[in-house]
Structures are given as structure tokens and as C-alpha cells.
Design a protein around this motif. Structure first.
Motif, PDB file in Angstrom:
ATOM      1  N   GLU A  52      38.308  19.897  47.224  1.00  0.00           N
ATOM      2  CA  GLU A  52      39.037  20.879  46.430  1.00  0.00           C
ATOM      3  C   GLU A  52      39.269  22.138  47.267  1.00  0.00           C
ATOM      4  OE1 GLU A  52      40.326  20.903  43.435  1.00  0.00           O
ATOM      5  OE2 GLU A  52      39.681  18.906  42.783  1.00  0.00           O
ATOM      6  N   PRO A  53      40.516  22.595  47.360  1.00  0.00           N
ATOM      7  CA  PRO A  53      40.765  23.800  48.154  1.00  0.00           C
ATOM      8  C   PRO A  53      40.111  25.022  47.530  1.00  0.00           C
ATOM      9  CG  PRO A  53      42.714  23.202  46.905  1.00  0.00           C
ATOM     10  CD  PRO A  53      41.738  22.075  46.728  1.00  0.00           C
ATOM     11  N   LYS A  54      39.671  25.914  48.376  1.00  0.00           N
ATOM     12  CA  LYS A  54      39.065  27.146  47.900  1.00  0.00           C
ATOM     13  C   LYS A  54      40.087  28.274  47.940  1.00  0.00           C
ATOM     14  CE  LYS A  54      34.334  25.895  49.154  1.00  0.00           C
ATOM     15  NZ  LYS A  54      33.100  26.290  49.881  1.00  0.00           N
ATOM     16  N   ILE A  55      39.904  29.211  47.056  1.00  0.00           N
ATOM     17  CA  ILE A  55      40.804  30.362  46.989  1.00  0.00           C
ATOM     18  C   ILE A  55      40.554  31.243  48.207  1.00  0.00           C
ATOM     19  CG2 ILE A  55      41.405  32.410  45.651  1.00  0.00           C
ATOM     20  CD1 ILE A  55      40.489  30.836  43.141  1.00  0.00           C
ATOM     21  N   VAL A  56      41.637  31.607  48.886  1.00  0.00           N
ATOM     22  CA  VAL A  56      41.530  32.404  50.109  1.00  0.00           C
ATOM     23  C   VAL A  56      42.466  33.600  50.005  1.00  0.00           C
ATOM     24  CG1 VAL A  56      40.914  30.399  51.521  1.00  0.00           C
ATOM     25  CG2 VAL A  56      43.327  31.034  51.275  1.00  0.00           C
ATOM     26  N   ASP A 105      39.978  40.909  50.766  1.00  0.00           N
ATOM     27  CA  ASP A 105      38.552  40.779  50.460  1.00  0.00           C
ATOM     28  C   ASP A 105      38.271  39.652  49.471  1.00  0.00           C
ATOM     29  OD1 ASP A 105      37.849  42.948  52.105  1.00  0.00           O
ATOM     30  OD2 ASP A 105      38.395  44.370  50.517  1.00  0.00           O
ATOM     31  N   GLY A 106      39.315  38.931  49.050  1.00  0.00           N
ATOM     32  CA  GLY A 106      39.127  37.825  48.116  1.00  0.00           C
ATOM     33  C   GLY A 106      39.149  38.231  46.658  1.00  0.00           C
ATOM     34  N   ASN A 107      39.631  39.447  46.361  1.00  0.00           N
ATOM     35  CA  ASN A 107      39.626  39.955  44.992  1.00  0.00           C
ATOM     36  C   ASN A 107      41.017  39.915  44.366  1.00  0.00           C
ATOM     37  OD1 ASN A 107      36.839  40.684  45.281  1.00  0.00           O
ATOM     38  ND2 ASN A 107      37.484  42.571  46.312  1.00  0.00           N
ATOM     39  N   ILE A 108      41.053  39.869  43.034  1.00  0.00           N
ATOM     40  CA  ILE A 108      42.290  40.067  42.274  1.00  0.00           C
ATOM     41  C   ILE A 108      42.060  41.201  41.286  1.00  0.00           C
ATOM     42  CG2 ILE A 108      42.953  37.622  42.456  1.00  0.00           C
ATOM     43  CD1 ILE A 108      42.130  37.353  39.464  1.00  0.00           C
ATOM     44  N   GLU A 109      43.138  41.809  40.835  1.00  0.00           N
ATOM     45  CA  GLU A 109      43.042  42.836  39.800  1.00  0.00           C
ATOM     46  C   GLU A 109      43.414  42.201  38.470  1.00  0.00           C
ATOM     47  OE1 GLU A 109      41.963  45.951  39.832  1.00  0.00           O
ATOM     48  OE2 GLU A 109      41.404  45.723  41.943  1.00  0.00           O
ATOM     49  N   PHE A 110      42.418  42.046  37.590  1.00  0.00           N
ATOM     50  CA  PHE A 110      42.631  41.368  36.323  1.00  0.00           C
ATOM     51  C   PHE A 110      42.556  42.367  35.177  1.00  0.00           C
ATOM     52  CE2 PHE A 110      41.725  38.306  32.923  1.00  0.00           C
ATOM     53  CZ  PHE A 110      42.642  37.310  33.250  1.00  0.00           C
ATOM     54  N   PRO A 111      43.435  42.234  34.172  1.00  0.00           N
ATOM     55  CA  PRO A 111      43.410  43.180  33.052  1.00  0.00           C
ATOM     56  C   PRO A 111      42.024  43.307  32.424  1.00  0.00           C
ATOM     57  CG  PRO A 111      45.359  41.776  32.908  1.00  0.00           C
ATOM     58  CD  PRO A 111      44.509  41.242  34.031  1.00  0.00           C
ATOM     59  N   THR A 112      41.627  44.515  32.140  1.00  0.00           N
ATOM     60  CA  THR A 112      40.351  44.871  31.506  1.00  0.00           C
ATOM     61  C   THR A 112      39.163  44.710  32.459  1.00  0.00           C
ATOM     62  OG1 THR A 112      41.176  44.204  29.321  1.00  0.00           O
ATOM     63  CG2 THR A 112      38.790  44.490  29.542  1.00  0.00           C
TER      64      THR A 112
END
Length: 270
Positions: A52-56, A105-112
């Protein structure tokens, strides 16, 4: 008066030698895939392991959240909560169609939730993690994640070199070559190159499409951003490196030889 005729063989033999050299240089290449598979009707060979591919960093993710709260669904899936005159939440028609970009850095900006680190996780692991993060905010959240920019690139001696965004991350090197229109007759099938980005650096692996071992290779299934380079054989490379002036001179010389053969009586008879 005397006549001296040139022996026809003095012209024919060199021409035949030139022709043999030319025919040898144009010898047919073996264009067959999996040449070493026998003639058995059924041939069992285990596929290469699928990971399974990992999120990069650089991935674009489509994240959909389903909860028992309509307001929460609007917030998490559309990013905007608006209300009408009665104070009820309204569904915005401005969805986050561009998805969530994973930063370096492997982060996303998610609501709340704000900054959420998903880098290094598989899709299933990311779903479990987001569900746990949202559990304190909503009741029984359901998460769906998919890659929006899972792409592979195929270049070199193929009919349609390009980058291809694929709807599923389960894609093989053969499928990628098929999307590129297959290899041309000039492709060096014994030396297909795979270039892969990893956290440790670039990994380079060479395939021989003529061998069945490719089917059980750990590189048989591709990962996001893999690049496949199909090298041209030496004959085409030599043709590409020939000076146009040399080609013109060779053409003129060939024409003169033909003229000498068909008119040697008129030229060499005295």
C-alpha cells in the motif's frame, strides 16, 4: 583501336558486401515479451508483492467525512458553513475540489483540526487516525480518502510518452507501458529503467521485459511519482548522432555506385 571492359564482378562484389553489412545492421529485434515462459497452457507465477502506498509530501488527497450531523458534513467536506434567515446550516456549493495538499513536513490543513500529520501513513492508517481525531467532535464519523494525483511517468521509446494520473494506486509496470501505447520497435526491451523517489533517496532498478521474473519483482507494482524510462537501441542512437552532411554524402555515393553499375559499358569501353 582496342577495347577494355571492366569485369562486372569488380563492381558487383563490393556492392554485395555493402548490402550484407546493411542487412546485418537492420537485423530484426526480438519484440516478444516473456520469451522464457514455456508453451504450457497454464503457467502459474506469483505476482510481485503489492505494498500500500504511503502518503508523501506533494500528494493531493481527497478526504470525505460522513457524520450524523449535517452541519459537520458541510464543514468538513465543503469548508464553509452558511446559515439562512432561520439560522439553519445551508449546503455550500463550493466544495474543496482541489483536495488537501500534503506539505513538505507531511501535514495537511484540515477544518477544525488544523494541522494534521498524515505523511508516512497508508490510506487505511490515515482514515483510522482522522477518525480518532474527529471522534471527540462528531458522532461516528466515517472517512474516505483517495489520491487525486497518483501519477506515473513513462518516457523514452514508447508511442505516447507522458505522465499519467491513475484512478487507483494498484498499477503495474505493464499497465503503465500500455497507457503509453507500448514500446516502439527501437525500444531496448532488455534494459527498461525504473526511477523511484524514496525517503532515503532515488532508487534505480532495471527490468528485462523479455524475462518472466518481472512478474514476481518487488518493483512490478508502481508507486506514486515513479518514472519509467525506455532506452533506445544503439542503432537508433547511432542514426540520431550521424551528421546530416555525412548522410547526404553517403546518399550521393550510393547514387554514383548505382550509376556505375548500370552504365559501366558506356563509361569503361574505349
Amino acid at each position: 583501336m582496342w577495347k577494355q571492359r571492366v569485369n562486372r564482378n569488380t563492381l558487383i562484389i563490393p556492392l554485395l558486401l555493402i548490402g550484407m553489412v546493411f542487412m546485418n545492421s537492420c537485423a530484426k529485434r526480438n519484440l516478444t515479451y516473456f520469451q522464457d515462459i514455456g508453451d504450457e497452457q497454464d503457467y502459474v507465477l506469483n505476482n510481485g508483492p503489492f505494498e500500500e502506498p504511503k502518503i508523501v509530501p506533494g500528494d493531493l488527497l481527497d478526504i470525505r467525512v460522513s457524520t450524523l450531523s449535517p452541519e459537520s458534513n458541510v464543514l468538513f467536506n465543503y469548508g464553509i458553513v452558511s446559515t439562512d434567515e432561520s439560522g439553519e446550516a445551508q449546503l455550500s456549493r463550493d466544495p474543496i475540489v482541489r483536495g488537501y495538499m500534503v506539505d513538505p513536513d507531511g501535514n495537511i490543513e484540515f477544518p477544525t483540526l488544523g494541522s494534521v500529520k498524515l505523511g508516512g501513513l497508508t490510506r487505511e492508517e490515515a482514515k483510522v487516525y482522522l477518525k480518532s481525531e474527529l471522534a471527540s467532535l462528531v458522532i461516528e464519523p466515517k472517512i474516505e480518502i483517495r489520491f487525486l494525483n497518483f501519477k506515473v511517468t513513462v518516457i523514452g521509446e514508447v508511442n505516447r510518452p507522458s505522465s499519467f494520473v491513475v484512478p487507483t494506486e494498484r498499477i503495474t509496470i505493464l499497465e503503465a507501458l500500455g497507457m503509453a501505447g507500448d514500446m516502439t520497435a527501437y525500444a531496448l526491451r532488455e534494459n527498461v529503467l525504473l526511477i523511484r523517489e524514496t525517503p532515503e533517496g532515488k532508487v534505480i532498478h532495471r527490468f528485462d521485459i523479455g524475462k518472466k521474473e518481472i512478474l514476481s519483482s518487488p518493483y512490478y507494482y508502481l508507486k506514486q511519482n515513479d518514472v519509467i524510462y525506455v532506452e533506445a537501441d544503439k542503432k537508433k542512437l547511432n542514426q540520431a548522432n550521424v551528421n546530416p552532411t555525412t548522410i547526404a554524402a553517403a546518399t550521393i555515393a550510393s547514387s554514383l555506385i548505382v550509376a556505375l553499375i548500370f552504365n559501366f559499358n558506356d563509361i569503361f569501353v574505349r
